[in-house]
Scaffold this motif. Structure first.
Motif, PDB file in Angstrom:
ATOM      1  N   VAL A   7       0.803  -1.960  -0.252  1.00 43.50           N
ATOM      2  CA  VAL A   7       0.257  -0.079   0.202  1.00 43.50           C
ATOM      3  C   VAL A   7       0.991   0.966  -0.132  1.00 43.50           C
ATOM      4  O   VAL A   7       0.434   2.170  -0.745  1.00 43.50           O
ATOM      5  N   ARG A   8       1.773   1.663   0.953  1.00 47.01           N
ATOM      6  CA  ARG A   8       2.675   2.442   0.934  1.00 47.01           C
ATOM      7  C   ARG A   8       3.497   2.896   0.072  1.00 47.01           C
ATOM      8  O   ARG A   8       3.287   4.035  -1.117  1.00 47.01           O
ATOM      9  N   GLN A   9       3.803   1.630  -0.788  1.00 45.95           N
ATOM     10  CA  GLN A   9       4.728   2.108  -2.599  1.00 45.95           C
ATOM     11  C   GLN A   9       3.513   2.927  -3.383  1.00 45.95           C
ATOM     12  O   GLN A   9       3.857   3.873  -3.619  1.00 45.95           O
ATOM     13  N   SER A  10       2.207   1.939  -3.236  1.00 48.38           N
ATOM     14  CA  SER A  10       1.932   3.219  -4.538  1.00 48.38           C
ATOM     15  C   SER A  10       1.484   4.287  -4.055  1.00 48.38           C
ATOM     16  O   SER A  10       1.052   5.280  -4.527  1.00 48.38           O
ATOM     17  N   LEU A  11       1.191   4.862  -3.124  1.00 49.46           N
ATOM     18  CA  LEU A  11       1.385   6.237  -2.044  1.00 49.46           C
ATOM     19  C   LEU A  11       2.790   6.799  -2.061  1.00 49.46           C
ATOM     20  O   LEU A  11       2.300   8.479  -2.319  1.00 49.46           O
ATOM     21  N   VAL A  12       3.285   6.075  -2.164  1.00 51.89           N
ATOM     22  CA  VAL A  12       5.074   7.229  -2.570  1.00 51.89           C
ATOM     23  C   VAL A  12       5.122   7.705  -3.715  1.00 51.89           C
ATOM     24  O   VAL A  12       6.520   7.881  -3.955  1.00 51.89           O
ATOM     25  N   ALA A  13       4.796   6.939  -5.029  1.00 52.97           N
ATOM     26  CA  ALA A  13       5.079   6.911  -6.440  1.00 52.97           C
ATOM     27  C   ALA A  13       5.097   8.115  -6.719  1.00 52.97           C
ATOM     28  O   ALA A  13       6.438   8.208  -8.140  1.00 52.97           O
ATOM     29  N   ASP A  14       4.433   8.893  -6.672  1.00 52.80           N
ATOM     30  CA  ASP A  14       4.406  10.068  -7.324  1.00 52.80           C
ATOM     31  C   ASP A  14       5.003  11.089  -6.192  1.00 52.80           C
ATOM     32  O   ASP A  14       4.902  12.814  -6.489  1.00 52.80           O
ATOM     33  N   GLY A  39      11.477  12.667  -3.876  1.00 60.11           N
ATOM     34  CA  GLY A  39      11.916  12.966  -2.411  1.00 60.11           C
ATOM     35  C   GLY A  39      11.350  11.848  -1.263  1.00 60.11           C
ATOM     36  O   GLY A  39      10.170  12.384  -1.184  1.00 60.11           O
ATOM     37  N   GLY A  40      12.583  11.792  -0.411  1.00 62.74           N
ATOM     38  CA  GLY A  40      11.237  11.617   1.198  1.00 62.74           C
ATOM     39  C   GLY A  40      11.006  10.423   0.790  1.00 62.74           C
ATOM     40  O   GLY A  40      10.248  10.580   2.040  1.00 62.74           O
ATOM     41  N   LYS A  41      11.320   9.605   0.529  1.00 66.14           N
ATOM     42  CA  LYS A  41      10.614   8.534   0.123  1.00 66.14           C
ATOM     43  C   LYS A  41      11.049   7.137   0.827  1.00 66.14           C
ATOM     44  O   LYS A  41      10.518   6.471   1.238  1.00 66.14           O
ATOM     45  N   SER A  42      12.237   8.005   2.287  1.00 67.15           N
ATOM     46  CA  SER A  42      12.235   7.091   3.147  1.00 67.15           C
ATOM     47  C   SER A  42      11.595   6.255   4.236  1.00 67.15           C
ATOM     48  O   SER A  42      11.687   5.753   5.352  1.00 67.15           O
ATOM     49  N   ALA A  43      10.592   6.972   4.528  1.00 64.77           N
ATOM     50  CA  ALA A  43       9.445   6.719   5.681  1.00 64.77           C
ATOM     51  C   ALA A  43       9.000   5.678   5.819  1.00 64.77           C
ATOM     52  O   ALA A  43       8.170   5.332   4.976  1.00 64.77           O
ATOM     53  N   LEU A  62      -3.675  10.296   2.473  1.00 61.27           N
ATOM     54  CA  LEU A  62      -4.596  10.758   2.853  1.00 61.27           C
ATOM     55  C   LEU A  62      -4.457  12.273   2.915  1.00 61.27           C
ATOM     56  O   LEU A  62      -3.015  12.990   3.759  1.00 61.27           O
ATOM     57  N   GLN A  63      -4.707  13.092   1.434  1.00 61.68           N
ATOM     58  CA  GLN A  63      -4.295  14.608   1.721  1.00 61.68           C
ATOM     59  C   GLN A  63      -4.761  15.146   3.384  1.00 61.68           C
ATOM     60  O   GLN A  63      -5.781  15.152   3.723  1.00 61.68           O
ATOM     61  N   SER A  64      -3.763  16.286   3.422  1.00 64.79           N
ATOM     62  CA  SER A  64      -4.076  16.852   4.593  1.00 64.79           C
ATOM     63  C   SER A  64      -3.655  18.335   4.633  1.00 64.79           C
ATOM     64  O   SER A  64      -2.663  18.996   3.620  1.00 64.79           O
ATOM     65  N   LYS A  65      -3.485  19.038   5.807  1.00 65.52           N
ATOM     66  CA  LYS A  65      -2.842  20.011   5.684  1.00 65.52           C
ATOM     67  C   LYS A  65      -1.141  19.819   5.343  1.00 65.52           C
ATOM     68  O   LYS A  65      -0.465  20.962   5.080  1.00 65.52           O
ATOM     69  N   ALA A  66      -0.706  19.088   6.378  1.00 69.07           N
ATOM     70  CA  ALA A  66       0.790  18.576   5.834  1.00 69.07           C
ATOM     71  C   ALA A  66       1.265  17.856   4.608  1.00 69.07           C
ATOM     72  O   ALA A  66       2.452  18.753   3.877  1.00 69.07           O
ATOM     73  N   GLY A  67       0.224  17.952   4.189  1.00 68.47           N
ATOM     74  CA  GLY A  67       0.569  18.218   2.512  1.00 68.47           C
ATOM     75  C   GLY A  67      -0.386  16.981   1.588  1.00 68.47           C
ATOM     76  O   GLY A  67      -0.952  16.245   2.482  1.00 68.47           O
ATOM     77  N   PRO A  68       0.098  15.709   0.343  1.00 66.00           N
ATOM     78  CA  PRO A  68      -0.926  15.377  -0.009  1.00 66.00           C
ATOM     79  C   PRO A  68      -0.033  13.352   0.608  1.00 66.00           C
ATOM     80  O   PRO A  68       0.753  13.813   1.619  1.00 66.00           O
ATOM     81  N   PRO A  69      -0.826  13.243   0.003  1.00 65.84           N
ATOM     82  CA  PRO A  69      -0.534  11.321   0.660  1.00 65.84           C
ATOM     83  C   PRO A  69       0.570  10.797   0.599  1.00 65.84           C
ATOM     84  O   PRO A  69       1.121  10.696  -0.968  1.00 65.84           O
ATOM     85  N   GLY A  70       1.347  10.125   1.256  1.00 65.94           N
ATOM     86  CA  GLY A  70       2.760   9.096   0.916  1.00 65.94           C
ATOM     87  C   GLY A  70       4.169  10.269   1.773  1.00 65.94           C
ATOM     88  O   GLY A  70       4.808   9.613   1.830  1.00 65.94           O
ATOM     89  N   ILE A  71       3.488  11.832   2.656  1.00 64.77           N
ATOM     90  CA  ILE A  71       4.850  11.964   3.594  1.00 64.77           C
ATOM     91  C   ILE A  71       4.346  11.261   4.410  1.00 64.77           C
ATOM     92  O   ILE A  71       3.600  10.781   5.137  1.00 64.77           O
ATOM     93  N   ARG A  72       5.513  11.545   5.530  1.00 59.97           N
ATOM     94  CA  ARG A  72       5.884  11.155   6.574  1.00 59.97           C
ATOM     95  C   ARG A  72       4.801  11.226   7.401  1.00 59.97           C
ATOM     96  O   ARG A  72       4.825  12.499   7.320  1.00 59.97           O
ATOM     97  N   ILE A  73       3.815  10.306   8.603  1.00 59.28           N
ATOM     98  CA  ILE A  73       3.353  10.898   8.969  1.00 59.28           C
ATOM     99  C   ILE A  73       4.069  10.996  10.287  1.00 59.28           C
ATOM    100  O   ILE A  73       4.242  10.193  10.573  1.00 59.28           O
TER     101      ILE A  73
END
Length: 377
Positions: free
Chosen positions: A295-302, A305-309, A315-326
């Motif tokens: 699941v994570r792989q599909s979220l970070v595909a786009d 950078g910052g794909k280490s987490a 989901l989209q949030s104030k912090a940014g798009p899906p796939g960023i470090r929570i």
């Protein structure tokens, strides 16, 4: 320090034993004998352990001769490590009756000091009565009782394996979306296997997972409960005010060595520096993590950078798009929401033990054993 300063033969003999592995004379330090270390392997004691060993010798000096101690304990070294003598010594030590400074007598020893004294007793017993099996006292850990019955954890693990599958997870209109469910079940499994705090989960990266998902690394940053100056003063046998002044840069009378020792002890008590621990992952955790990684792989595909987490937003949030470090706060909130629903969905299922709705409660319910410890830099 010569053993002759102690009033009883047994304590003088104990001091002589310590003198061999932790000589008071700096000129003899490099030639000191080895003492049994982890697994019984002989090692040279550190300066910190040397101070602790002499601290315990002093405690024995104040204990022997008291009415609580067996009279025979004053006669010879071996008598200090009999069950009656150890029980009496430990009770006095924990109650703070053997402290060096009179003004501190009666202050119960902190758990960290109890562990240090117990570890020293193990070393001293192995040196003093090497052929005897000595039953050491237990350090009673304070704190809250587990919120998950350990007897139910096996059932919880089994259910997590089933829940990590692709079947729908909903009931009476309530459910958890597939991506959140995958993350939740993987997180719960990792917490059950490692006892990780929410902040430690936040910092996890994919490369913290071992080959085949067989293990995971957790970077521990011990929680700092106060300054710990009283504990440091006890360890070094000095006044707490001296520790405070040295740490504030106000005690010009303290020697360079004493100031160095104080700062080092304060760093240790306060938990300075991270500690890396490795934990074996259960079958449930491996199944859940394997699904989450897909699941994570599909979220970070786009994400650029910052794909280490390891743990990322779904989901989209104030912090940014899906796939960023929570972040830790988001992890805690997501966990609470998901577990509330999960407990509702699983209510009444055979073997299911409701999970606590705060991750900290879940963490305290387990006591995992790391594969090994490494000191982080």
């Amino acid at each position: 320090m010569s053993g002759q300063q102690y009033s009883t033969p047994s304590v003088r003999q104990l001091a002589s034993v310590v003198e061999r592995v932790a000589p008071r004379d700096p000129a003899k330090w490099d030639g000191r004998e080895k003492a049994p270390g982890a697994g019984g392997i002989p090692v040279q004691v550190s300066e910190q352990r040397a101070r602790q060993l002499w601290m315990v010798v002093g405690m024995y000096g104040r204990a022997v001769g008291r009415e609580e101690m067996p009279k025979r304990a004053s006669r010879e070294l071996a008598q200090l490590f009999t069950p009656p003598a150890l029980r009496a010594f430990w009770a006095l030590a924990v109650a703070g009756q053997l402290r060096h400074w009179e003004k501190d007598v009666g202050k119960e020893l902190p758990v960290a000091s109890q562990r240090a004294v117990r570890d020293c007793l193990k070393v001293l017993a192995s040196l003093s009565v090497p052929d005897r099996l000595v039953k050491l006292p237990r350090v009673e850990e304070p704190g809250l009782k587990p919120t998950v019955d350990p007897r139910q954890l096996t059932a919880v693990y089994r259910e997590l394996v089933d829940l990590a599958g692709s079947s729908p997870l909903e009931r009476d209109g309530r459910g958890i979306r597939a991506q959140e469910r995958a993350r939740l079940l993987a997180m719960v499994s990792v917490v059950l296997d490692t006892g990780a705090r929410v902040g430690e989960l936040e910092r996890m990266n994919v490369d913290d997972l071992g080959p085949g998902l067989g293990m995971v690394r957790v970077v521990r940053r011990p929680q700092r409960a106060g300054k710990g100056y009283e504990e440091v003063a006890f360890r070094l046998g000095i006044a707490q005010s001296t520790v405070s002044k040295v740490m504030a840069g106000q005690d010009a009378r303290a020697s360079h060595q004493l100031a160095h020792d104080i700062r080092r002890e304060v760093e240790e008590v306060q938990g300075a520096g991270p500690r890396v621990e490795r934990y074996e992952l259960s079958h449930a955790a491996r199944v859940a993590l394997e699904r989450w990684l897909d699941v994570r792989q599909s979220l970070v595909a786009d994400i650029e950078g910052g794909k280490s987490a390891l743990w990322v937003t779904v989901l989209q949030s104030k912090a940014g798009p899906p796939g960023i470090r929570i972040r830790a706060q988001g992890l805690g909130q997501s966990y609470a929401r998901g577990v509330n629903v999960l407990n509702w969905l699983m209510a009444g299922q055979p073997g299911w033990e409701p999970l606590p709705v705060r991750m900290e409660q879940l963490r305290r319910a387990v006591d995992p054993m790391p594969l090994e410890d490494e000191e982080g830099q």
